[in-house]
Design an enzyme around this catalytic site. Structure first.
Site, short mmCIF file in Angstrom:
data_model
loop_
_atom_site.label_atom_id
_atom_site.label_comp_id
_atom_site.label_asym_id
_atom_site.label_seq_id
_atom_site.Cartn_x
_atom_site.Cartn_y
_atom_site.Cartn_z
N HIS A 69 0.88 -1.03 0.12
CA HIS A 69 0.09 0.03 -0.11
C HIS A 69 0.81 1.23 -0.03
CE1 HIS A 69 -3.03 -2.87 1.96
NE2 HIS A 69 -3.38 -2.56 0.85
N HIS A 70 2.03 1.05 -0.54
CA HIS A 70 3.05 2.33 -0.49
C HIS A 70 2.62 3.28 -1.18
CE1 HIS A 70 4.76 0.74 -3.75
NE2 HIS A 70 5.39 1.60 -4.18
N LYS A 75 -2.86 -2.33 -7.87
CA LYS A 75 -3.13 -2.77 -9.30
C LYS A 75 -2.50 -3.98 -9.49
CE LYS A 75 -4.60 -1.19 -13.06
NZ LYS A 75 -5.04 -2.47 -13.50
N LYS A 99 7.05 -4.46 -10.34
CA LYS A 99 6.72 -3.95 -11.57
C LYS A 99 6.52 -2.47 -11.68
CE LYS A 99 4.57 -7.64 -13.45
NZ LYS A 99 3.50 -8.49 -14.26
N ASP A 104 7.72 3.34 -13.22
CA ASP A 104 7.28 4.38 -12.65
C ASP A 104 5.82 4.60 -12.93
OD1 ASP A 104 8.03 6.91 -11.40
OD2 ASP A 104 8.66 7.84 -13.03
N LYS A 111 -2.90 -8.89 -6.84
CA LYS A 111 -3.40 -9.88 -7.77
C LYS A 111 -4.59 -10.44 -7.33
CE LYS A 111 -1.37 -11.34 -11.86
NZ LYS A 111 -0.72 -10.50 -12.32
N SER A 367 -2.19 0.14 -18.61
CA SER A 367 -3.37 0.20 -17.49
C SER A 367 -3.50 1.25 -17.15
CB SER A 367 -3.16 -0.89 -16.60
OG SER A 367 -3.93 -2.31 -17.11
N1 GLU Z 1 -1.95 -8.87 -15.37
C1 GLU Z 1 -1.22 -7.97 -16.07
C2 GLU Z 1 0.21 -8.17 -15.47
O1 GLU Z 1 0.63 -9.33 -14.61
C3 GLU Z 1 -1.47 -6.42 -15.92
C4 GLU Z 1 -1.82 -6.12 -14.59
C5 GLU Z 1 -2.67 -4.61 -14.80
O2 GLU Z 1 -2.61 -3.98 -15.91
O3 GLU Z 1 -2.94 -4.00 -13.97
O4 GLU Z 1 1.19 -7.51 -15.58
#
Ligand code: GLU
Length: 475
Positions: A69-70, A75, A99, A104, A111, A367
């Site tokens: 949650h930083h 996402k 990632k 950035d 997930k 995204s």
């Molecule tokens: N599922 C993709 C990933 O593993 C996309 C995640 C996203 O767009 O939030 O990077």
């Protein structure tokens, strides 16, 4: 314990912990506490809910994990697979945190997953399960434009994202930013152009950048550039397909493609578009005209090639097959395709591994663009496209007057063009992947870290520490 059982109990999360610990050695002992916090998964929501399928009630097992949650929102994708389990989802959520930091993108990692095989379930029932899962997330405040924003992953796509959005909207009436509760939506439902191919294209941009560097190519005995390089791709899903077509267009030779049912090989190159047509017509890539079948699909990973792209699932390169890999470069398009044991073997063999936490970040990058588009409620390029075209036309007129020469019609067409949404998205993605690559490479070379994965982890951890420091820890 038998070998089979040993594999069964293999913890994916402990493999990412190993990678993290390798990077943690490059931090000072005072940072131990914050490193522990970064490593841990903040919230794990494991749920069971009933769904009526036909006359029967089925209990569905599902997860949403928020690793960090930083930065908010969290996402990460949602996967549908019979193999879904807590360990896997926790690992994939953690990978998302690193990632996002590398490319950035201002999100914490998350997930989700539903344990089911969508190929054996009717569309109506997949929809039912997706909507029920979404309402479970809403109940526990695990979804929302500023809270946690899902996206597609293995076994899900635009269709599922659209159902998630619709369920969220109907349970949050009047929420003006509801579109931003999920990404990877169809264009007509607030999606952004270029999201579908983003991960595969990002993989291509990342590998292309590596192949542009003379020094790195010399170190593995390869020429600069992609033209003529022999490429093997495992997995022809959304990511593998778009990576394959991009390599093909750039002049690389796709010598083998591997799917669940087996692999096909042709050392003179496979036409990816035709392979996909064949797959659609026959239901399998096997028996593609002019190619050789390889029944044991895992064997395709061991063929002689320059670039190997595992674009399917985790742990496909492990300690038992790593020393048989002949590729000089491995680009991790999938999440976690190489176990830490295999990583060590490959490092000793001099293989350049371009890690997942950088290489497949193109999806979440676009995204992010989609999320921004949804929050701004306007399509990219809408305000400036015509203005740029008019300005360019004026400029062309001035140039023609000064030079007393007419610019050719075809050339004019290219010069005058204002940027469309797809142009801006692609350019943002390309820039992100190129600059991400150089940040990792520079850190690697300046610290003497041997592999790109550890350098990428150090880079990401540094960034998250900085974020926690600036934020402060709530008393
Ligand atoms: N599922 C993709 C990933 O593993 C996309 C995640 C996203 O767009 O939030 O990077």
């Amino acid at each position: 314990m038998s070998k089979k059982n040993q594999n069964k109990t293999y913890s994916f999360f402990s493999s990412i912990e190993k990678n993290f610990d390798k990077a943690a050695k490059f931090f000072s002992p005072e940072e131990k506490g914050i490193l522990e916090q970064i490593k841990a998964c903040n919230s794990v929501y494991r749920m069971h809910f009933p769904v009526k399928i036909g006359k029967e009630i089925k209990v569905i097992e599902a997860y949403r994990v928020q690793h960090s949650h930083h930065k908010l929102p969290c996402k990460g994708g949602i996967r549908y697979s019979i193999k879904v389990n807590q360990d896997e989802i926790m690992t994939l959520a953690a990978l998302m945190t690193y990632k996002c930091a590398i490319v950035d993108v201002p999100f914490g990692g998350a997930k989700g997953g539903i344990k089911m095989d969508p190929q054996t379930i009717s569309v109506e029932n997949i929809e039912k399960i997706t909507r029920r899962y979404t309402s479970e997330l809403i109940k526990k405040n695990f979804i929302g434009p500023g809270i946690d924003v899902p996206a597609p992953d293995y076994g899900t796509g635009e269709r599922e994202m659209s159902w998630i959005f619709d369920t969220f909207l109907s349970l949050s009436p009047g929420e003006v930013d509801a579109l931003a509760c999920v990404t990877g939506k169809p264009i007509s439902q607030g999606g952004v152009r270029g999201r579908k191919e983003a991960t595969g294209l990002g993989v291509f941009y990342g590998i292309r950048e590596l192949c542009r560097i003379k020094e790195d190519m010399l170190s593995i005995g390869l020429d600069v550039g992609l033209v003529g390089k022999k490429v093997i791709i495992q997995g022809l899903g959304n990511v593998g397909y778009h990576a394959a077509t991009s390599f093909h267009e750039a002049g690389a030779i796709i010598i083998a493609l591997a799917e669940r049912e087996g692999a096909i090989y042709n050392q003179n190159g496979l036409n990816v578009y035709n392979v996909v047509l064949h797959l659609k017509n026959t239901g399998s890539i096997l028996n593609f005209p002019g190619s050789k079948n390889i029944e044991n699909t895992e064997k395709a990973l061991e063929l002689e090639c320059d670039i190997l792209i595992p674009a399917a699932l985790e742990n496909v390169i492990h300690k038992n097959n790593a020393n048989r890999i002949k590729a000089k470069i491995i680009g991790e398009a999938a999440n976690g395709p190489i176990t830490p044991e295999a990583d060590e073997i490959l490092e000793k063999m001099g293989v350049i591994v371009v890690p997942d936490i950088y290489l497949n970040a193109g999806g979440v990058t676009v995204s992010y663009f989609e999320w921004l588009k949804n929050l701004s409620h306007v399509r990219y390029g809408r305000m400036e496209k015509r203005f740029s075209e008019n300005m360019n036309a004026e400029l062309v007129k001035v140039i023609e007057t000064i030079c007393r020469k007419k610019i050719l019609k075809e050339e004019k067409k290219i010069i005058l063009r204002g940027a469309r949404e797809i142009d801006l998205v692609r350019s943002g993605l390309e820039d992100t992947m190129i600059s991400g690559f150089h940040k990792i490479r520079e850190l690697k070379n300046s610290t003497g870290i041997k592999d790109m994965r550890t350098a990428a982890f150090v880079f990401a951890i540094n960034k998250i520490i900085d974020s926690y420091e600036k934020l402060g820890i709530f008393p």
